[in-house]
Write a protein that holds these residues in place. Sequence first.
Motif, PDB file in Angstrom:
ATOM      1  N   ARG A  39       0.805  -1.216   0.000  1.00  0.00           N
ATOM      2  CA  ARG A  39       0.000   0.000   0.000  1.00  0.00           C
ATOM      3  C   ARG A  39       0.840   1.269   0.000  1.00  0.00           C
ATOM      4  O   ARG A  39       0.293   2.376  -0.041  1.00  0.00           O
ATOM      5  N   ARG A 114       3.559   1.704   8.372  1.00  0.00           N
ATOM      6  CA  ARG A 114       2.679   1.251   9.439  1.00  0.00           C
ATOM      7  C   ARG A 114       1.290   1.878   9.352  1.00  0.00           C
ATOM      8  O   ARG A 114       0.281   1.212   9.576  1.00  0.00           O
ATOM      9  N   GLU A 115       1.200   3.155   9.033  1.00  0.00           N
ATOM     10  CA  GLU A 115      -0.104   3.816   8.982  1.00  0.00           C
ATOM     11  C   GLU A 115      -1.010   3.167   7.952  1.00  0.00           C
ATOM     12  O   GLU A 115      -2.231   3.111   8.122  1.00  0.00           O
ATOM     13  N   ALA A 116      -0.402   2.627   6.870  1.00  0.00           N
ATOM     14  CA  ALA A 116      -1.200   1.985   5.821  1.00  0.00           C
ATOM     15  C   ALA A 116      -1.839   0.692   6.304  1.00  0.00           C
ATOM     16  O   ALA A 116      -2.804   0.207   5.693  1.00  0.00           O
ATOM     17  N   LEU A 117      -1.332   0.124   7.396  1.00  0.00           N
ATOM     18  CA  LEU A 117      -1.921  -1.103   7.942  1.00  0.00           C
ATOM     19  C   LEU A 117      -3.255  -0.834   8.618  1.00  0.00           C
ATOM     20  O   LEU A 117      -4.071  -1.743   8.777  1.00  0.00           O
ATOM     21  N   GLY A 118      -3.471   0.425   9.043  1.00  0.00           N
ATOM     22  CA  GLY A 118      -4.684   0.732   9.783  1.00  0.00           C
ATOM     23  C   GLY A 118      -4.720  -0.062  11.074  1.00  0.00           C
ATOM     24  O   GLY A 118      -3.742  -0.099  11.820  1.00  0.00           O
ATOM     25  N   GLU A 119      -5.822  -0.768  11.317  1.00  0.00           N
ATOM     26  CA  GLU A 119      -5.958  -1.582  12.528  1.00  0.00           C
ATOM     27  C   GLU A 119      -5.609  -3.048  12.290  1.00  0.00           C
ATOM     28  O   GLU A 119      -5.827  -3.893  13.163  1.00  0.00           O
ATOM     29  N   ALA A 120      -5.070  -3.339  11.104  1.00  0.00           N
ATOM     30  CA  ALA A 120      -4.725  -4.731  10.794  1.00  0.00           C
ATOM     31  C   ALA A 120      -3.618  -5.218  11.713  1.00  0.00           C
ATOM     32  O   ALA A 120      -2.642  -4.517  11.970  1.00  0.00           O
ATOM     33  N   SER A 121      -3.779  -6.430  12.211  1.00  0.00           N
ATOM     34  CA  SER A 121      -2.796  -7.025  13.122  1.00  0.00           C
ATOM     35  C   SER A 121      -2.811  -8.533  12.971  1.00  0.00           C
ATOM     36  O   SER A 121      -3.868  -9.131  12.720  1.00  0.00           O
ATOM     37  N   THR A 250       0.088  -2.824  16.624  1.00  0.00           N
ATOM     38  CA  THR A 250      -1.052  -2.641  15.734  1.00  0.00           C
ATOM     39  C   THR A 250      -2.245  -3.390  16.295  1.00  0.00           C
ATOM     40  O   THR A 250      -2.103  -4.324  17.077  1.00  0.00           O
TER      41      THR A 250
END
Length: 279
Positions: A39, A114-121, A250
């Motif tokens: 992303r 990291r910001e592109a991950l959003g809340e993905a963990s 995250t």
Amino acid sequence: MGGSGAESAPQAPRSSYAGAPPYADYVGLDRLLSLQTPRTDEPTEVSFLVASQVMELLFALLKHEWSTARGLLEADEVAEATRVLRRSVRQADVLVASWDLLATLTPAEFAAFREALGEASGFQSHLYRELEFLLGLKRPAALLPYEGVPDVHAELDAVLHAPSLYDAALDVLRRRGLPLPPADPAARLRPHESDPDAERAWAEVYATGTAYPDLRDLGEALTDISERWTRWRERHLAATLRALGNRPGTGGSSGAEWLERTVRLRVFPDLWTMRTSVV
């Protein structure tokens, strides 16, 4: 003596096909390679994405193996179940080593995407959760994140309430006449802790001059799996500390602090604690 004595030349692989070579179709290569869609423009995001996908594939493989082994134990096919479990130990070694793909990720590199991950963990992986349930690490609250995905929730709920791999092993010990009380289905949803009765039963299996060599082999295969699971969590913690330090993780977790707690949860604890009393 028959034959000319001449050795035949090595046969090279076939190099001509009417269409595409069949290998790509068998492994779904086009579909597989289409899944790497970072992303951001940060080069290390590709490593993070591929490492995550590799782990999910290995989770699926271990789920298959451990479910197979559980079924074999339920059928009293102990030797075959042990063979499957030993094979899965090698697969678990690959899972542990997959953290090497992220071993050089620096805080600045991770921060770049990291910001592109959003809340993905990774904590949201339902395959990882199924493996925990198969190993006996069961918490009904772990199903909450999947309430909006009915099919996944139903699958996890079924694994949560089914006997774990370790439950199936203890049932084998019961059927062999080892001193264990009857199985309590409700107890299988309680916190994962050592059980004195199970410790004594395994200690008898491991005793000098044991009459249960196949059960001892089973216990060693399960211990190998427990050890690899701990190693995987330790590597997860190390990778998190390298990329994040002690910052929040995250998905809303407290990051390394949370992981340090999970590392201390050893699966199949009876197989470790009983060793002190083996004679």
